[in-house]
Design a protein around this motif. Structure first.
Motif, PDB file in Angstrom:
ATOM      1  N   HIS A   1       1.395  -3.098   3.913  1.00  0.00           N
ATOM      2  CA  HIS A   1       0.265  -3.596   3.141  1.00  0.00           C
ATOM      3  C   HIS A   1      -0.868  -3.973   4.145  1.00  0.00           C
ATOM      4  CE1 HIS A   1      -1.663  -6.811   0.970  1.00  0.00           C
ATOM      5  NE2 HIS A   1      -1.924  -5.913   0.200  1.00  0.00           N
ATOM      6  N   LYS A   2      -1.858  -3.332   4.217  1.00  0.00           N
ATOM      7  CA  LYS A   2      -3.069  -3.721   5.019  1.00  0.00           C
ATOM      8  C   LYS A   2      -2.621  -3.441   6.587  1.00  0.00           C
ATOM      9  CE  LYS A   2      -5.953  -6.512   1.808  1.00  0.00           C
ATOM     10  NZ  LYS A   2      -6.446  -7.822   1.658  1.00  0.00           N
ATOM     11  N   ASN A   3      -2.708  -4.392   7.207  1.00  0.00           N
ATOM     12  CA  ASN A   3      -2.181  -4.283   8.640  1.00  0.00           C
ATOM     13  C   ASN A   3      -0.329  -4.696   8.907  1.00  0.00           C
ATOM     14  OD1 ASN A   3      -4.844  -3.647   9.564  1.00  0.00           O
ATOM     15  ND2 ASN A   3      -5.334  -5.804   9.807  1.00  0.00           N
TER      16      ASN A   3
ATOM     17  N   ASP B   1       0.852  -1.154  -0.049  1.00  0.00           N
ATOM     18  CA  ASP B   1       0.054  -0.022   0.041  1.00  0.00           C
ATOM     19  C   ASP B   1       0.937   1.244  -0.114  1.00  0.00           C
ATOM     20  OD1 ASP B   1      -2.033  -1.545  -0.076  1.00  0.00           O
ATOM     21  OD2 ASP B   1      -2.370  -1.631   2.383  1.00  0.00           O
TER      22      ASP B   1
END
Length: 863
Positions: A649-651, A632
């Motif tokens: 990336h995401k969490n 991300d």
């Protein structure tokens, strides 16, 4: 005898009567002359004589009050020639020997009045254009001449001297002095000492002069010069403090009707003038010389100034020549020699004569040899010249170019330039020969490039390359450069513009085009001062670094905006931005995938990155070894040998640090999507993943990977293991819900590994499932992908009753805690692993355990 008388003959009688009459007439005439003859008025041959008195003393005495010579042409515009006047004087001398005195008080020739006097010694003749007072003494065949006064009235020429008239040879030799007088005040303009020789057909005069102030008195001597430029150059274009004629000679044809015009070609004058100011052109300031030699010869007046200066510049060996003065084609020739800056002062001279030279060198001394020929009738101009300079800075219509060696040949409107060691704005170095056409206002030639660099070496760099070019400067504010082989067109004055129509021609000379596999494109570069550049670039490329996210294909077309100055470099596009300024530089990517495989990246070494560099991405995935690393966002800082960054990336978040060979990785809370992208399969279903790794002091990466609450699917080893279990009916009971065709559910797991350039060693693999645990250890060879791995499957005690159903009991071991374990051997390759069961003895004899027993840790293999 009568004597006979002889009678004279008739012929004799006539002769006696003639002499008697002649003697009587002579006696009678003598009586009259001695007494004197007076006549008040009478006419003779169309002339009227008044107050005539003639008497005889020792010689004749003649007095005439008035003599009207009506038959003479007294047109005031038609003067008697000097030869005619001399002939008259010659004939008068013949007559004078019979006279004691002659006095003719008034001789009228229409509007002219003259007189004639002779006192026995001196003869005075006052004709319309000539006044002569001289003494003539005969000596055998010669006449000694004493000229008291000889004055040519219309020219203001006054002469005094003495000489000899040789009657036999018909030659006159005179020595004397001549003054040129003001015809009204009789002020002497110049005094000349003359030697005269004449054969009565020509008159040869030689001499020299005293010092005089100017030569404007020559107006009266020279014919009327209708050409104003010629007249100005003879009389007005210079001023002097003083002058002197050092040598003078002229041959005058006495029988000519155009005596001055015909004499001018023989005129030779050598003069010297002091403190002279010469005006080359009415629009130019005067040039100065302490002294000037003036030479008039062959109808040409030439000025030879000694150490002349124009403004502050010295112009040695400069000459000015006024040629063919008395002709239909007078001309001015200037030979200018100087060593001076080619600045506005020199351009004043060139511009005054309509010479267009698009060069300036205000900071460089240029050796100039310039020849100018100006037709003073048609004003047609011819120019030739040589300009030379070394280590110079030349401005071509304001464009600064430095030259090591420069030679410029001017031939009217054609200028040939030979130059060596050219330097242009730290962009170009080389040698060049080209031609400047000032009439058509263009430059054409070629340049041998020693070095060509635009903005940065990687952008454009060429060497030892011959490049044709042309420049058009018809419009002063829009000078254009064309490089046809480069499809480059440029505007060479502010604001400067460089346009390239086809970048493919630059590929051999541009590392950045080669590195990024550019095959074509266009570029438009603008700069106001060569300190700041702006560019718009459109490229077509076969690069494999920037990958479209939509279809996972390389980006083939890219549009870029560039800004470059001494402090900053900014490069923008739809998918990335690059900024470099001060002590940092930054690259930002967005909405794109980056292929980080080394064969695709430009050949750059992080060790050479002396400026701290930040690389960041937003919605930008990384591709490495054909594996996709989802992102991300990420941020990496590069400086010298150090790389430090974070990827999210995401969490999930990964912190990376690398310095030299030392690496630290801390990745946590990544999900299945992240790992599935790396494996290119749906390997994991849900779950949380962690990695922690460091490089030890021997350069081996030692780390641990943790897996939580995930199902492992489509892993080649597990799939082959499932297939192997299917071949053994007694092992089918292992296919519980936690380990079946849908994968292996893992509550938690860890992998302790070591990694170097050759091997990936798994020291301990511990997977804990809901009903089956897996333990293992082994080595994977990275280049060949060969695997040598031992695995142990462990089941719960509630399944120990199954043992009786398994015929191969040797493969099953019951632990103290009541668990059941089965050993497997895995070898082959990662892509095609081979699975088979293994006895305890085989386990002990496996290559991995042999290594384990030989060394204290599997990671010692990297030693």
């Amino acid at each position: 005898m009568i004597k006979r008388i002889k009678i004279p003959s008739i012929k004799t009688l006539k002769l006696i009567l003639f002499f008697t009459f002649f003697i009587g007439l002579f006696i009678t005439l003598y009586t009259f002359l001695h007494t004197g003859i007076r006549l008040e008025r009478f006419s003779l041959v169309g002339s009227q004589i008044e107050g005539f008195y003639l008497r005889l003393d020792k010689k004749l005495i003649l007095e005439i009050q008035s003599l009207h010579l009506k038959q003479f042409d007294s047109n005031p515009n038609k003067n008697l020639s000097i030869s005619t006047q001399i002939t008259i004087a010659k004939n008068v001398h013949f007559i004078l020997q019979y006279f004691q005195k002659i006095a003719i008080k008034n001789i009228y020739i229409k509007d002219y009045q003259a007189n004639l006097f002779y006192d026995g010694d001196n003869f005075t003749l006052n004709l319309p254009e000539l006044y002569v007072k001289l003494n003539l003494v005969e000596n055998t065949s010669k006449v000694l001449i004493q000229i008291h006064d000889f004055y040519l009235k219309s020219y203001g020429i006054y002469y005094r001297g003495e000489g000899v008239y040789d009657l036999k040879r018909q030659e006159v030799t005179m020595n004397g002095n001549l003054n040129i007088l003001d015809k009204e005040s009789y002020h002497s303009y110049a005094h000349l000492d003359l030697n005269i020789f004449s054969d009565l057909k020509t008159l040869n005069i030689k001499g020299s002069s005293n010092v005089f102030n100017d030569i404007k008195f020559l107006h009266a001597l020279l014919p009327n010069i209708k050409n104003k430029l010629v007249n100005a150059w003879i009389f007005d274009n210079y001023s002097i403090e003083s002058a002197q004629i050092n040598d003078f000679s002229i041959t005058i044809p006495l029988d000519s009707k155009h005596i001055v015009e015909d004499s001018i070609n023989s005129l030779y004058v050598l003069a010297t003038a002091k403190n002279v100011e010469v005006i080359f052109h009415p629009n130019l300031p005067a040039a100065y010389a302490k002294s000037v030699k003036l030479l008039f010869q062959n109808n040409t007046l030439t000025f030879y100034p000694n150490a002349p200066t124009y403004k502050q510049y010295l112009a040695n060996n400069t000459t000015i020549a006024l040629k063919d003065i008395i002709s239909k084609t007078p001309s001015l020739e200037i030979t200018l020699n100087t060593t001076a800056p080619l600045d506005s002062n020199i351009h004043e001279v060139l511009t005054a004569y309509n010479i267009s030279l698009p060069l300036n060198a205000p900071e460089t001394n240029v050796t100039a040899n310039l020849f100018i020929h100006l037709d003073l009738l048609s004003h047609e101009l011819e120019t030739k010249g040589i300009f030379k300079a070394q280590n110079s800075k030349i401005l071509f219509n304001g464009i600064p170019v430095e030259f090591g060696d420069l030679k410029i040949a001017l031939d009217n409107h054609i200028i040939k330039v030979e130059s060596k060691n050219i330097t242009y704005q730290n962009i170009l170095q080389g040698n060049s020969n080209f031609i400047i056409d000032t009439k058509n206002k263009n430059i054409s030639g070629d340049i041998l490039i020693h070095s060509l660099m635009l903005v940065e070496p990687d952008i454009l760099q060429a060497s030892n390359h011959s490049l044709p070019f042309s420049i058009d400067f018809k419009e002063e504010n829009a000078i254009t450069l064309t490089l046809p082989t480069f499809t480059l067109n440029a505007k060479l004055n502010a604001p400067y513009t460089f346009y390239i129509g086809n970048l493919s021609h630059f590929i051999p000379f541009s590392k950045i085009l080669q590195d990024y596999k550019v095959v074509n494109g266009t570029l438009e570069l603008n700069t106001q001062d060569f300190l700041e550049y702006r560019a718009k670039i459109s490229v077509n490329s076969t690069q494999n670094i920037l990958i479209n996210k939509s279809d996972n294909t390389p980006l083939s077309t890219l549009n870029l905006d560039l800004l470059y100055n001494q402090n900053n470099l900014i490069l923008n596009s739809d998918v990335f931005n690059f900024t470099s300024g001060g002590e940092t530089q930054k690259i930002s990517f967005k909405d794109i995938n980056l292929n980080l495989d080394s064969e695709n990246l430009p050949n750059t070494n992080p060790k050479n990155i002396e400026i701290p560099t930040m690389i960041e991405g937003r919605n930008t995935n990384l591709i490495f070894k054909d594996r996709t690393i989802l992102s991300d966002s990420f941020t990496f800082n590069l400086h010298n040998e150090t790389i430090q960054g974070t990827l999210k990336h995401k969490n999930g978040r990964a912190d990376i640090y690398k310095r030299g060979v030392f690496i630290t990785l801390d990745a946590r809370e990544f999900g299945d999507t992240f790992l599935n992208a790396i494996t290119r399969e749906h390997t994991f279903n849900k779950g949380r993943f962690f990695i922690n790794a460091n490089t030890n002091d021997k350069g081996v990466i030692i780390g641990e990977m943790k897996l939580l609450n995930t199902s492992i699917n489509k892993l080649n080893v597990l799939q082959n293991l499932m297939a192997f279990i299917d071949t053994i009916p007694s092992l089918l009971s292992l296919k519980l819900p936690s380990f079946n065709q849908e994968g292996y559910y893992l509550k938690e797991g860890s992998i302790h590994f070591g990694l170097n350039d050759q091997f990936l060693a798994i020291d301990a693999l511990n997977f804990k499932g809901s009903s089956i645990d897996i333990k293992g250890q082994g080595i994977i060879q990275l280049e060949s992908k060969n695997i040598d791995f031992n695995a142990e499957f462990i089941t719960a005690k509630t399944l120990s009753g199954i043992i009786n159903k398994i015929p191969l009991v040797n493969y099953i071991v019951l632990g103290k805690d009541g668990t059941i374990s089965t050993n497997f051997k895995i070898n082959g390759t990662i892509d095609d692993p081979k699975i088979h069961t293994q006895t305890a003895q085989d386990i002990l004899l496996s290559p991995f355990n042999i290594l384990r027993r030989a060394i204290t840790s599997p990671f010692e293999v990297f030693n």
